[in-house]
Motif scaffolding. Structure first.
Motif, PDB file in Angstrom:
ATOM      1  N   THR A  70       0.909  -1.213   0.027  1.00 42.84           N
ATOM      2  CA  THR A  70      -0.027   0.055   0.021  1.00 42.84           C
ATOM      3  C   THR A  70       0.833   1.368   0.115  1.00 42.84           C
ATOM      4  O   THR A  70       0.214   2.418  -0.387  1.00 42.84           O
ATOM      5  CB  THR A  70      -0.932   0.087   1.305  1.00 42.84           C
ATOM      6  OG1 THR A  70      -0.220  -0.113   2.487  1.00 42.84           O
ATOM      7  CG2 THR A  70      -2.054  -1.058   1.359  1.00 42.84           C
ATOM      8  N   ASP A  71       2.195   1.253   0.268  1.00 43.50           N
ATOM      9  CA  ASP A  71       3.038   2.329   0.540  1.00 43.50           C
ATOM     10  C   ASP A  71       2.976   3.069  -1.067  1.00 43.50           C
ATOM     11  O   ASP A  71       3.241   2.028  -1.957  1.00 43.50           O
ATOM     12  CB  ASP A  71       4.181   2.044   0.986  1.00 43.50           C
ATOM     13  CG  ASP A  71       4.410   1.760   2.290  1.00 43.50           C
ATOM     14  OD1 ASP A  71       3.443   1.874   3.189  1.00 43.50           O
ATOM     15  OD2 ASP A  71       5.156   0.878   2.914  1.00 43.50           O
ATOM     16  N   PRO A  72       2.995   4.375  -1.261  1.00 37.26           N
ATOM     17  CA  PRO A  72       2.959   4.855  -2.454  1.00 37.26           C
ATOM     18  C   PRO A  72       4.524   4.418  -3.374  1.00 37.26           C
ATOM     19  O   PRO A  72       4.357   4.305  -4.733  1.00 37.26           O
ATOM     20  CB  PRO A  72       3.058   6.390  -2.135  1.00 37.26           C
ATOM     21  CG  PRO A  72       2.419   6.284  -0.867  1.00 37.26           C
ATOM     22  CD  PRO A  72       2.837   5.263  -0.193  1.00 37.26           C
ATOM     23  N   GLN A  73       5.460   4.568  -2.670  1.00 39.13           N
ATOM     24  CA  GLN A  73       6.741   4.460  -3.454  1.00 39.13           C
ATOM     25  C   GLN A  73       6.813   2.960  -4.057  1.00 39.13           C
ATOM     26  O   GLN A  73       6.985   2.823  -5.157  1.00 39.13           O
ATOM     27  CB  GLN A  73       7.819   4.763  -2.512  1.00 39.13           C
ATOM     28  CG  GLN A  73       9.203   4.782  -3.286  1.00 39.13           C
ATOM     29  CD  GLN A  73       9.030   5.694  -4.320  1.00 39.13           C
ATOM     30  OE1 GLN A  73       8.954   6.889  -4.292  1.00 39.13           O
ATOM     31  NE2 GLN A  73       9.623   5.357  -5.634  1.00 39.13           N
ATOM     32  N   PRO A  74       6.618   1.993  -2.985  1.00 43.16           N
ATOM     33  CA  PRO A  74       6.622   0.563  -3.686  1.00 43.16           C
ATOM     34  C   PRO A  74       5.508   0.392  -4.809  1.00 43.16           C
ATOM     35  O   PRO A  74       5.807  -0.205  -5.949  1.00 43.16           O
ATOM     36  CB  PRO A  74       6.608  -0.341  -2.659  1.00 43.16           C
ATOM     37  CG  PRO A  74       6.740   0.449  -1.539  1.00 43.16           C
ATOM     38  CD  PRO A  74       6.562   1.773  -1.679  1.00 43.16           C
ATOM     39  N   LEU A  75       4.290   1.042  -4.630  1.00 53.19           N
ATOM     40  CA  LEU A  75       3.416   1.013  -5.581  1.00 53.19           C
ATOM     41  C   LEU A  75       3.843   1.723  -7.004  1.00 53.19           C
ATOM     42  O   LEU A  75       3.679   1.285  -8.055  1.00 53.19           O
ATOM     43  CB  LEU A  75       2.049   1.566  -5.428  1.00 53.19           C
ATOM     44  CG  LEU A  75       1.340   0.805  -4.222  1.00 53.19           C
ATOM     45  CD1 LEU A  75       0.046   1.502  -3.663  1.00 53.19           C
ATOM     46  CD2 LEU A  75       0.771  -0.631  -4.863  1.00 53.19           C
ATOM     47  N   ILE A 131       6.235  -0.381  -8.897  1.00 56.98           N
ATOM     48  CA  ILE A 131       5.595  -1.501  -9.354  1.00 56.98           C
ATOM     49  C   ILE A 131       5.001  -0.995 -10.697  1.00 56.98           C
ATOM     50  O   ILE A 131       5.033  -1.677 -11.727  1.00 56.98           O
ATOM     51  CB  ILE A 131       4.505  -2.296  -8.646  1.00 56.98           C
ATOM     52  CG1 ILE A 131       5.456  -3.029  -7.291  1.00 56.98           C
ATOM     53  CG2 ILE A 131       3.684  -3.243  -9.309  1.00 56.98           C
ATOM     54  CD1 ILE A 131       4.517  -3.438  -6.302  1.00 56.98           C
ATOM     55  N   TRP A 132       4.391   0.129 -10.591  1.00 58.13           N
ATOM     56  CA  TRP A 132       3.461   0.406 -11.893  1.00 58.13           C
ATOM     57  C   TRP A 132       4.651   1.062 -13.011  1.00 58.13           C
ATOM     58  O   TRP A 132       4.418   0.555 -14.139  1.00 58.13           O
ATOM     59  CB  TRP A 132       2.892   1.812 -11.323  1.00 58.13           C
ATOM     60  CG  TRP A 132       2.223   2.309 -12.633  1.00 58.13           C
ATOM     61  CD1 TRP A 132       2.600   3.435 -13.400  1.00 58.13           C
ATOM     62  CD2 TRP A 132       0.761   1.870 -13.235  1.00 58.13           C
ATOM     63  NE1 TRP A 132       1.341   3.594 -14.286  1.00 58.13           N
ATOM     64  CE2 TRP A 132       0.509   2.801 -14.280  1.00 58.13           C
ATOM     65  CE3 TRP A 132      -0.015   0.809 -13.077  1.00 58.13           C
ATOM     66  CZ2 TRP A 132      -0.716   2.341 -15.036  1.00 58.13           C
ATOM     67  CZ3 TRP A 132      -1.095   0.371 -13.722  1.00 58.13           C
ATOM     68  CH2 TRP A 132      -1.259   1.342 -14.721  1.00 58.13           C
ATOM     69  N   SER A 133       5.783   1.479 -12.430  1.00 59.82           N
ATOM     70  CA  SER A 133       6.716   1.968 -13.548  1.00 59.82           C
ATOM     71  C   SER A 133       7.332   0.761 -14.158  1.00 59.82           C
ATOM     72  O   SER A 133       7.696   0.647 -15.469  1.00 59.82           O
ATOM     73  CB  SER A 133       8.114   2.695 -12.675  1.00 59.82           C
ATOM     74  OG  SER A 133       9.030   2.931 -13.468  1.00 59.82           O
ATOM     75  N   ASN A 134       7.515  -0.418 -13.377  1.00 59.14           N
ATOM     76  CA  ASN A 134       7.980  -1.629 -14.097  1.00 59.14           C
ATOM     77  C   ASN A 134       6.968  -2.280 -15.053  1.00 59.14           C
ATOM     78  O   ASN A 134       7.329  -2.670 -16.062  1.00 59.14           O
ATOM     79  CB  ASN A 134       8.245  -2.585 -12.977  1.00 59.14           C
ATOM     80  CG  ASN A 134       8.868  -3.909 -13.559  1.00 59.14           C
ATOM     81  OD1 ASN A 134      10.189  -3.834 -14.216  1.00 59.14           O
ATOM     82  ND2 ASN A 134       8.133  -5.251 -13.137  1.00 59.14           N
ATOM     83  N   LEU A 135       5.634  -2.215 -14.695  1.00 64.24           N
ATOM     84  CA  LEU A 135       4.697  -2.512 -15.577  1.00 64.24           C
ATOM     85  C   LEU A 135       4.682  -1.902 -16.810  1.00 64.24           C
ATOM     86  O   LEU A 135       4.523  -2.553 -18.143  1.00 64.24           O
ATOM     87  CB  LEU A 135       3.322  -2.640 -15.026  1.00 64.24           C
ATOM     88  CG  LEU A 135       2.159  -3.217 -15.705  1.00 64.24           C
ATOM     89  CD1 LEU A 135       2.311  -4.645 -16.155  1.00 64.24           C
ATOM     90  CD2 LEU A 135       0.841  -2.982 -14.796  1.00 64.24           C
ATOM     91  N   SER A 136       4.662  -0.542 -16.811  1.00 61.31           N
ATOM     92  CA  SER A 136       4.706   0.305 -18.126  1.00 61.31           C
ATOM     93  C   SER A 136       5.806   0.161 -18.695  1.00 61.31           C
ATOM     94  O   SER A 136       5.825   0.786 -20.004  1.00 61.31           O
ATOM     95  CB  SER A 136       4.354   1.653 -17.599  1.00 61.31           C
ATOM     96  OG  SER A 136       5.432   2.324 -16.689  1.00 61.31           O
ATOM     97  N   SER A 137       6.912  -0.294 -18.074  1.00 59.03           N
ATOM     98  CA  SER A 137       8.337  -0.696 -19.042  1.00 59.03           C
ATOM     99  C   SER A 137       7.982  -1.757 -19.999  1.00 59.03           C
ATOM    100  O   SER A 137       8.660  -2.033 -20.993  1.00 59.03           O
ATOM    101  CB  SER A 137       9.462  -0.821 -18.053  1.00 59.03           C
ATOM    102  OG  SER A 137       9.483  -1.990 -17.662  1.00 59.03           O
ATOM    103  N   GLN A 138       7.386  -2.698 -19.528  1.00 57.05           N
ATOM    104  CA  GLN A 138       6.661  -3.773 -20.166  1.00 57.05           C
ATOM    105  C   GLN A 138       5.833  -3.737 -21.189  1.00 57.05           C
ATOM    106  O   GLN A 138       5.715  -4.334 -22.464  1.00 57.05           O
ATOM    107  CB  GLN A 138       6.666  -5.169 -19.329  1.00 57.05           C
ATOM    108  CG  GLN A 138       7.647  -5.354 -18.318  1.00 57.05           C
ATOM    109  CD  GLN A 138       8.976  -5.735 -19.040  1.00 57.05           C
ATOM    110  OE1 GLN A 138       8.956  -6.666 -19.869  1.00 57.05           O
ATOM    111  NE2 GLN A 138       9.872  -5.346 -18.541  1.00 57.05           N
ATOM    112  N   ILE A 139       4.706  -3.029 -20.905  1.00 54.74           N
ATOM    113  CA  ILE A 139       3.462  -2.819 -21.768  1.00 54.74           C
ATOM    114  C   ILE A 139       3.524  -1.230 -21.875  1.00 54.74           C
ATOM    115  O   ILE A 139       3.341  -0.406 -20.838  1.00 54.74           O
ATOM    116  CB  ILE A 139       2.337  -3.369 -20.863  1.00 54.74           C
ATOM    117  CG1 ILE A 139       2.566  -4.736 -20.949  1.00 54.74           C
ATOM    118  CG2 ILE A 139       1.053  -2.974 -21.770  1.00 54.74           C
ATOM    119  CD1 ILE A 139       1.305  -5.764 -19.816  1.00 54.74           C
ATOM    120  N   HIS A 140       3.219  -0.795 -22.955  1.00 49.83           N
ATOM    121  CA  HIS A 140       3.130   0.749 -23.370  1.00 49.83           C
ATOM    122  C   HIS A 140       1.988   1.398 -22.320  1.00 49.83           C
ATOM    123  O   HIS A 140       0.954   0.909 -22.177  1.00 49.83           O
ATOM    124  CB  HIS A 140       2.903   0.871 -24.757  1.00 49.83           C
ATOM    125  CG  HIS A 140       3.259   2.347 -25.047  1.00 49.83           C
ATOM    126  ND1 HIS A 140       2.279   3.259 -24.923  1.00 49.83           N
ATOM    127  CD2 HIS A 140       4.037   2.902 -26.120  1.00 49.83           C
ATOM    128  CE1 HIS A 140       2.630   4.509 -25.411  1.00 49.83           C
ATOM    129  NE2 HIS A 140       3.880   3.956 -26.094  1.00 49.83           N
TER     130      HIS A 140
END
Length: 334
Positions: free
Chosen positions: A159-164, A167-176
């Motif tokens: 739930t912490d903003p930074q880890p989230l 995770i979102w940054s990693n996902l968007s690096s794989q999927i546009h």
């Protein structure tokens, strides 16, 4: 295995159901698959104009699915040409085909017929590429992305903003990022479309959310098959064919299955046989009615054995597929 034979069977369907009958098959022959797509609409209009006026239309449907927007538009088009719409499934109406069924007053299913989840997958030029295959891209499942996010938030309880954010940054690096944005829009859209169509099933309001949630996400996998009993327990208006009508549907299924060679994988080497070059014309999908005639989606071209460039004497032989035409054409007109 001709339109004339299928037309005679469609006439039996009309007599049995007191309706005007149409057949729509998107072939699933391995190597020659087709799907529900936007260009079918104009061809359906030709058939619907020919059978108008129609109190009741019976659409015999065989499909693995396809474009959600095209399926939505098609089922609404059918409804404008009749007071009552029933969709008859001899074998399968998966994904976008199931979405179409939600817009029918009644769904007729054989013992072996299956529906499927309606959660869409996105295909587009911004999708991730398949490793080693630069011209092919991976379909992105809307519910798979949502499932990933649910695991992060609910199972891992991050739930912490930074880890989230990481995770979102990693996902968007794989999927546009634009694909991710479209995914969340599509997820809401499919829920809305299914909810609107279920009004034709006379589904009690308390059951609509349950049905939509199951078809969109709670079935667990896009490959999940929903048989007749499960569809009825889910709350859909399912009808069983009589033994006599079941025989008619089996006869029709065999006709289109054999004509489109749905059980035979397309193999260029087999098509060539002992020849070095052959012409081919392969029917891959059908839109047919008694009143209008037959449209076919056809691939036409030439297969040719060619020498692949390589170090002598290790040259190998390949097969060139020179596709000359691919699209819908009028096969027969009444």
């Amino acid at each position: 295995m001709s339109y004339t034979e299928r037309k005679a069977i469609l006439q039996k369907v009309e007599a049995a159901r007191g309706s005007k009958a149409m057949l729509f098959v998107t072939g699933d022959r391995p190597g020659m698959e087709t799907q529900i797509s936007p260009e079918i609409i104009d061809f359906f209009v030709d058939h619907l104009d020919a059978l108008w006026p129609a109190e009741k239309i019976s659409l015999i449907l065989h499909t693995n699915g396809g474009n959600t927007a095209a399926a939505w538009r098609l089922v609404n088009l059918l409804r404008t040409f009749c007071e009552e719409l029933e969709i008859i499934i001899p074998a399968k109406a998966m994904s976008a085909g199931t979405l179409m069924c939600l817009g029918a007053d009644k769904i007729v299913m054989t013992k072996q017929a299956t529906l499927g989840p309606i959660d869409p997958s996105l295909n587009g030029p911004l999708n991730p590429m398949i490793n080693g295959m630069p011209n092919q891209r991976v379909p992105v499942s809307v519910e798979a992305i949502q499932g990933y996010i649910d695991v992060v938030r609910e199972k891992l309880e991050i739930t912490d903003p930074q880890p989230l954010a990481n995770i979102w940054s990693n996902l968007s690096s794989q999927i546009h990022p634009l694909v991710l944005g479209q995914i969340f829009r599509s997820r809401q859209q499919i829920h809305d479309l299914a909810t609107k169509l279920l009004k034709y099933q006379s589904t009690p309001a308390k059951d609509v959310k349950k049905i939509v949630s199951f078809l969109c996400s709670e079935s667990g996998s896009h490959d999940h098959s929903i048989n007749r009993r499960e569809a009825k327990e889910l709350g859909l208006d399912i009808d069983k064919p009589s033994e006599e009508f079941y025989s008619v549907l089996r006869e029709l299924e065999k006709e289109y299955r054999d004509y489109l060679k749905l059980r035979d994988q397309f193999n260029p080497d087999t098509e060539l046989g002992t020849s070095n070059e052959v012409a081919y014309e392969i029917p891959r999908a059908l839109i047919e009615s008694v009143n209008f005639g037959s449209h076919e989606f056809v691939s036409r071209g030439r297969l040719k054995r060619v020498q692949l460039q390589g170090p002598v004497p290790a040259q190998q032989t390949g097969i060139e597929d020179a596709r000359q035409f691919e699209g819908w054409q009028l096969k027969e007109k009444n």
